[in-house]
Design a protein around this motif. Structure first.
Motif, short mmCIF file in Angstrom:
data_model
loop_
_atom_site.label_atom_id
_atom_site.label_comp_id
_atom_site.label_asym_id
_atom_site.label_seq_id
_atom_site.Cartn_x
_atom_site.Cartn_y
_atom_site.Cartn_z
N SER A 198 0.83 -1.21 0.00
CA SER A 198 0.00 0.00 0.00
C SER A 198 0.86 1.26 0.00
O SER A 198 0.57 2.24 -0.67
N TYR A 199 1.95 1.20 0.75
CA TYR A 199 2.83 2.36 0.81
C TYR A 199 3.59 2.54 -0.50
O TYR A 199 3.90 3.65 -0.91
N GLN A 200 3.90 1.43 -1.17
CA GLN A 200 4.51 1.51 -2.50
C GLN A 200 3.54 2.18 -3.46
O GLN A 200 3.95 3.05 -4.25
N TYR A 201 2.27 1.78 -3.42
CA TYR A 201 1.27 2.41 -4.29
C TYR A 201 1.18 3.91 -4.02
O TYR A 201 1.12 4.72 -4.96
N LEU A 202 1.16 4.30 -2.74
CA LEU A 202 1.01 5.71 -2.41
C LEU A 202 2.17 6.53 -2.96
O LEU A 202 1.97 7.63 -3.47
N ALA A 203 3.38 5.99 -2.90
CA ALA A 203 4.53 6.68 -3.48
C ALA A 203 4.39 6.79 -5.00
O ALA A 203 4.67 7.85 -5.59
N GLU A 204 3.94 5.72 -5.62
CA GLU A 204 3.78 5.73 -7.08
C GLU A 204 2.66 6.68 -7.50
O GLU A 204 2.77 7.37 -8.53
N SER A 205 1.59 6.75 -6.71
CA SER A 205 0.46 7.60 -7.08
C SER A 205 0.85 9.07 -7.11
O SER A 205 0.28 9.85 -7.88
N ILE A 206 1.81 9.46 -6.29
CA ILE A 206 2.29 10.84 -6.30
C ILE A 206 2.93 11.17 -7.64
O ILE A 206 2.70 12.24 -8.21
N ARG A 207 3.71 10.23 -8.17
CA ARG A 207 4.40 10.48 -9.44
C ARG A 207 3.43 10.53 -10.61
O ARG A 207 3.73 11.11 -11.65
N GLN A 208 2.27 9.92 -10.47
CA GLN A 208 1.28 9.90 -11.54
C GLN A 208 0.33 11.10 -11.49
O GLN A 208 -0.44 11.32 -12.42
N HIS A 209 0.38 11.85 -10.40
CA HIS A 209 -0.51 12.99 -10.24
C HIS A 209 -0.07 14.13 -11.15
O HIS A 209 1.13 14.36 -11.32
N PRO A 210 -1.02 14.87 -11.75
CA PRO A 210 -0.65 15.98 -12.63
C PRO A 210 0.21 17.01 -11.91
O PRO A 210 -0.09 17.39 -10.78
N PRO A 211 1.29 17.48 -12.54
CA PRO A 211 2.11 18.53 -11.93
C PRO A 211 1.34 19.85 -11.83
O PRO A 211 0.23 19.99 -12.37
N GLN A 212 1.94 20.81 -11.19
CA GLN A 212 1.25 22.03 -10.79
C GLN A 212 0.52 22.75 -11.92
O GLN A 212 -0.67 23.08 -11.79
N ASP A 213 1.20 23.02 -13.01
CA ASP A 213 0.58 23.81 -14.07
C ASP A 213 -0.54 23.04 -14.77
O ASP A 213 -1.55 23.64 -15.18
N ILE A 214 -0.39 21.74 -14.90
CA ILE A 214 -1.44 20.95 -15.54
C ILE A 214 -2.68 20.91 -14.65
O ILE A 214 -3.82 21.06 -15.14
N LEU A 215 -2.50 20.73 -13.35
CA LEU A 215 -3.66 20.73 -12.45
C LEU A 215 -4.35 22.08 -12.46
O LEU A 215 -5.59 22.16 -12.43
N LYS A 216 -3.59 23.15 -12.51
CA LYS A 216 -4.19 24.48 -12.61
C LYS A 216 -5.05 24.59 -13.87
O LYS A 216 -6.18 25.08 -13.81
N SER A 217 -4.56 24.09 -14.99
CA SER A 217 -5.34 24.11 -16.24
C SER A 217 -6.59 23.25 -16.13
O SER A 217 -7.66 23.60 -16.66
N MET A 218 -6.49 22.12 -15.45
CA MET A 218 -7.65 21.25 -15.26
C MET A 218 -8.73 21.97 -14.44
O MET A 218 -9.92 21.85 -14.73
N MET A 219 -8.32 22.72 -13.45
CA MET A 219 -9.28 23.48 -12.64
C MET A 219 -9.96 24.55 -13.49
O MET A 219 -11.17 24.78 -13.38
N GLU A 220 -9.20 25.20 -14.33
CA GLU A 220 -9.77 26.22 -15.22
C GLU A 220 -10.77 25.59 -16.18
O GLU A 220 -11.86 26.14 -16.42
#
Length: 254
Positions: free
Chosen positions: A207-229
């Motif tokens: 589970s902890y391995q998954y949580l570390a991997e899930s962070i790397r798959q999350h959209p970086p800052q500028d992409i998440l900002k665009s998704m919110m827009e």
């Protein structure tokens, strides 16, 4: 209200694995059912304890007034809601929403043990299809939960839908580290140290391995900002904390 199709085709990521989209919710649920009782330990291990400072800053800089009604998605064990309680006062309302029943139970029991009873509501819900009317909340928060939502775009649209005009949405999430010198140290901690800590203290390395991997798959800052827009939010912005280990994204409904 958007209703996700449980039978939608295609694949998505579960950590570094590709899985059928319809299975991700179940797999994520198994992870958080496993770590629910050790959730604080998990956050301490992932952030070296700094998550407590990040959460306090997240709440302290939120747009909150006495009497506000707030939805805290992925409310987990109640850390964010407990901090928000002081800011909304006795007339405010806090709704803790979480898709995982075990996490919600731990949060409810913890809040009750602390004497935080009045003004709290607990709702097991999917962030992609929230069971609330339009324009129900003054503030919607989600801390360390968006990366586990299968359809993040749907989740952001739902956050926008349930906000009142003038309301604020805030996302606190692990993000993309910006300091090049720190990246190898961060990777070593995430993929070599964290799973071993999970095995040692929680008996659950996977589970902890998954949580570390899930962070790397999350959209970086500028992409998440665009998704919110794209979801409809205005005046979107973000602030990096701890060299981008986490970021706070903010948007408004106008």
């Amino acid at each position: 209200m958007n209703s996700p199709d449980p039978d939608h085709a295609g694949t998505t990521h579960f950590g570094f694995r590709e899985v059928p989209t319809a299975q991700k919710q179940k797999l994520v649920g198994e992870v958080f059912s496993s770590v629910a009782a050790k959730y604080d330990l998990m956050n301490d291990a992932m952030s070296l304890g700094i998550h407590r400072v990040w959460k306090r800053y997240f709440v302290a800089t939120a747009q909150v007034r006495k009497g506000d009604r707030i939805l805290d998605l992925a409310g987990g064990t109640g850390d964010i809601a407990a901090l928000l309680r002081e800011r909304v006062g006795q007339t405010g309302e806090l709704v803790l929403g979480d898709i995982n029943g075990e996490m919600l139970r731990v949060g409810r029991d913890r809040m009750t043990n602390r004497g935080n009873v009045r003004g709290f509501e607990y709702v097991q819900c999917n962030a992609e299809a929230l069971p609330f009317p339009d324009a129900s909340f003054d503030l919607v928060t989600i801390a360390f939960g968006l990366r586990n939502v299968t359809d993040k775009d749907a989740g952001l649209r739902e956050m926008y839908r349930v906000l009142k005009v003038g309301g604020q949405a805030r996302v606190l999430e692990f993000s993309e580290v910006k300091a090049d010198w720190f990246k190898p140290i961060y990777d070593f901690h995430s993929f070599k140290v964290l799973p071993k800590l999970g095995k040692l203290f929680a008996g659950d390395a996977d589970s902890y391995q998954y949580l570390a991997e899930s962070i790397r798959q999350h959209p970086p800052q500028d992409i998440l900002k665009s998704m919110m827009e794209t979801a409809g939010f205005a005046r979107c912005d973000y602030k990096n904390l701890s060299a981008g280990i986490v970021a706070i994204h903010t948007g408004y409904k106008v």
